[in-house]
Motif scaffolding. Structure first.
Motif, PDB file in Angstrom:
ATOM      1  N   UNK A  75      42.727  66.760  42.631  1.00  0.00           N
ATOM      2  CA  UNK A  75      42.881  67.380  41.273  1.00  0.00           C
ATOM      3  C   UNK A  75      42.139  66.654  40.137  1.00  0.00           C
ATOM      4  N   UNK A  76      41.239  65.857  40.618  1.00  0.00           N
ATOM      5  CA  UNK A  76      40.293  65.197  39.389  1.00  0.00           C
ATOM      6  C   UNK A  76      39.256  66.145  39.161  1.00  0.00           C
ATOM      7  N   UNK A  77      39.019  66.478  37.720  1.00  0.00           N
ATOM      8  CA  UNK A  77      38.038  67.399  37.462  1.00  0.00           C
ATOM      9  C   UNK A  77      36.504  66.634  37.230  1.00  0.00           C
ATOM     10  N   UNK A  78      35.576  66.727  38.247  1.00  0.00           N
ATOM     11  CA  UNK A  78      34.231  65.877  38.358  1.00  0.00           C
ATOM     12  C   UNK A  78      33.536  66.312  37.387  1.00  0.00           C
ATOM     13  N   UNK A  79      32.929  65.692  36.473  1.00  0.00           N
ATOM     14  CA  UNK A  79      31.968  65.947  35.469  1.00  0.00           C
ATOM     15  C   UNK A  79      30.850  64.815  35.421  1.00  0.00           C
ATOM     16  N   UNK A  80      29.525  65.403  35.200  1.00  0.00           N
ATOM     17  CA  UNK A  80      28.445  64.440  34.993  1.00  0.00           C
ATOM     18  C   UNK A  80      28.592  63.488  33.878  1.00  0.00           C
ATOM     19  N   UNK A  81      28.306  62.070  33.795  1.00  0.00           N
ATOM     20  CA  UNK A  81      28.538  61.329  32.713  1.00  0.00           C
ATOM     21  C   UNK A  81      27.092  61.033  32.119  1.00  0.00           C
ATOM     22  N   UNK A  82      26.448  61.486  30.942  1.00  0.00           N
ATOM     23  CA  UNK A  82      25.434  60.904  30.574  1.00  0.00           C
ATOM     24  C   UNK A  82      24.763  59.384  30.673  1.00  0.00           C
ATOM     25  N   UNK A  83      23.677  59.230  30.925  1.00  0.00           N
ATOM     26  CA  UNK A  83      23.332  58.037  31.142  1.00  0.00           C
ATOM     27  C   UNK A  83      23.313  57.295  32.723  1.00  0.00           C
ATOM     28  N   UNK A  84      24.020  57.912  33.613  1.00  0.00           N
ATOM     29  CA  UNK A  84      24.244  57.465  34.840  1.00  0.00           C
ATOM     30  C   UNK A  84      23.591  58.185  35.702  1.00  0.00           C
ATOM     31  N   UNK A  85      22.278  57.888  36.249  1.00  0.00           N
ATOM     32  CA  UNK A  85      21.469  58.576  37.271  1.00  0.00           C
ATOM     33  C   UNK A  85      20.913  57.770  38.177  1.00  0.00           C
ATOM     34  N   UNK A  86      21.233  58.241  39.576  1.00  0.00           N
ATOM     35  CA  UNK A  86      20.605  57.724  40.597  1.00  0.00           C
ATOM     36  C   UNK A  86      19.292  57.822  40.971  1.00  0.00           C
ATOM     37  N   UNK A  87      18.510  57.359  39.891  1.00  0.00           N
ATOM     38  CA  UNK A  87      16.957  57.548  40.007  1.00  0.00           C
ATOM     39  C   UNK A  87      16.303  56.243  39.515  1.00  0.00           C
ATOM     40  N   UNK A  88      15.018  56.076  39.782  1.00  0.00           N
ATOM     41  CA  UNK A  88      14.212  54.774  39.347  1.00  0.00           C
ATOM     42  C   UNK A  88      13.296  55.389  38.208  1.00  0.00           C
ATOM     43  N   UNK A  89      12.805  54.424  37.675  1.00  0.00           N
ATOM     44  CA  UNK A  89      11.867  54.736  36.370  1.00  0.00           C
ATOM     45  C   UNK A  89      10.861  55.725  36.781  1.00  0.00           C
ATOM     46  N   UNK A  90      10.480  55.458  38.082  1.00  0.00           N
ATOM     47  CA  UNK A  90       9.186  56.169  38.601  1.00  0.00           C
ATOM     48  C   UNK A  90       9.426  57.664  38.731  1.00  0.00           C
ATOM     49  N   UNK A  91      10.648  57.863  39.293  1.00  0.00           N
ATOM     50  CA  UNK A  91      11.239  58.938  39.688  1.00  0.00           C
ATOM     51  C   UNK A  91      11.691  59.784  38.342  1.00  0.00           C
TER      52      UNK A  91
END
Length: 331
Positions: A75-91
């Motif tokens: 029952x948790x509403x999942x939303x994206x949080x700004x600033x948290x990304x699973x990427x590197x500087x290159x990507x």
């Protein structure tokens, strides 16, 4: 997760334990989960759900995906949080949407990137009263490296791909219209299609038994590929022939910010990426089968990048930006 959960703490922070190797194979990232979300997950912590989760994690690709699915079931509403990304500087893709977001985390970061980030952050925090945003990182760590061209460099351009009329990809950014028999579609795909059709479109499908499907280039028949190829512009048709013609194709595409070329192949991209150095022998011998002297080259449209930076509005202080974001999420 629940084996390390303290109901008296407002947040849970740590690596996933319940989902085992799947989470660690994803890169050892941690998860930040509120006390309220953990309480909801605790409510469905029972043998039935545990058996389901164990089976899904064994079959699925990623621990974070399965964790999100379990939270949704709770029952948790999942939303994206700004600033948290699973990427590197290159990507990372530098674009308007993230320009003023606070930068909070990175993933798959290499040693020299850690050093660059540490030096930047140390200097920034000593002279500024607020957290930095992606704009600040771009100006300090990315933009100085965006030269006209760089040899033996992969800037990870991929939005449009050209390999000639007999190649596997004509243009992966586009989707081509293909008429298919409705009955030939799998039931699951039919259900997804019907969600997006209006009443009139649904009646047309039912009466004709045909559906016009958006199709990738490599799903087209030989005849359909030939027809799609003939509809490309001349710069697109010639893009794979030389570095110069690849750049011309990028110039002809208004949204193109960068390009990547190796003999017989041209990639264009709508956003800005830094990319990484590639060994000429390894990249070209193992992937493209060419001789070492046929080097990969990346290029950036410096004029368009400068225009992009100039048209960006000044960023608000991070606390003010976050307040506005929170209000938008709650409305």
């Amino acid at each position: 997760l629940l084996s390390h959960y303290n109901p008296d703490e407002p947040w849970y922070l740590g690596a996933v334990h319940f989902f085992g190797d799947v989470a660690f194979a994803h890169g050892g990232m941690g998860y930040i989960i509120s006390n309220g979300a953990m309480r909801l997950l605790d409510d469905i912590w029972d043998p039935k759900h545990i058996a389901l989760w164990e089976r899904r994690t064994a079959e699925g690709c990623c621990g974070d995906v399965e964790l999100a699915a379990a939270l949704v079931e709770a029952g948790v509403n999942i939303t994206g949080i700004p600033g948290l990304y699973g990427e590197s500087l290159s990507w990372f893709e530098w674009d308007e949407g993230k320009w003023c977001e606070p930068s909070l985390s990175w993933h798959h970061v290499r040693a020299h990137d850690v050093e660059a980030l540490w030096q930047f952050e140390t200097k920034w925090m000593s002279g500024n009263g607020t957290h930095y945003v992606y704009r600040d990182l771009f100006n300090a760590l990315i933009e100085p490296h965006l030269t006209a061209t760089r040899t033996d460099w992969d800037n990870m351009s991929s939005h449009r791909i050209y390999t000639g009329p007999s190649g596997l990809h004509g243009d992966e950014d586009r989707r081509y219209k293909q008429s298919v028999n409705w009955e030939d579609l799998p039931d699951g795909e039919k259900d997804e299609v019907l969600k997006d059709l209006d009443e009139e479109q649904t009646k047309t499908v039912e009466s004709t038994g045909k559906y016009t499907k958006d199709t990738r280039w490599d799903e087209l028949s030989d005849e359909e590929q030939q027809s799609a190829w003939e509809e490309l512009t001349e710069p697109e048709k010639q893009a794979h022939e030389s570095l110069h013609k690849c750049r011309v194709a990028c110039e002809d595409y208004d949204e193109c910010m960068q390009y990547w070329f190796t003999p017989g192949r041209c990639h264009l991209h709508r956003t800005i990426r830094l990319g990484r150095y590639v060994e000429a022998d390894e990249e070209e011998d193992s992937i493209f089968g060419t001789e070492p002297q046929n080097r990969t080259v990346s290029g950036w449209m410096r004029g368009r990048i400068d225009d992009f930076r100039n048209r960006m509005e000044p960023c608000k202080p991070v606390p003010e930006w976050m307040d506005k974001y929170a209000e938008a999420e709650l409305s």
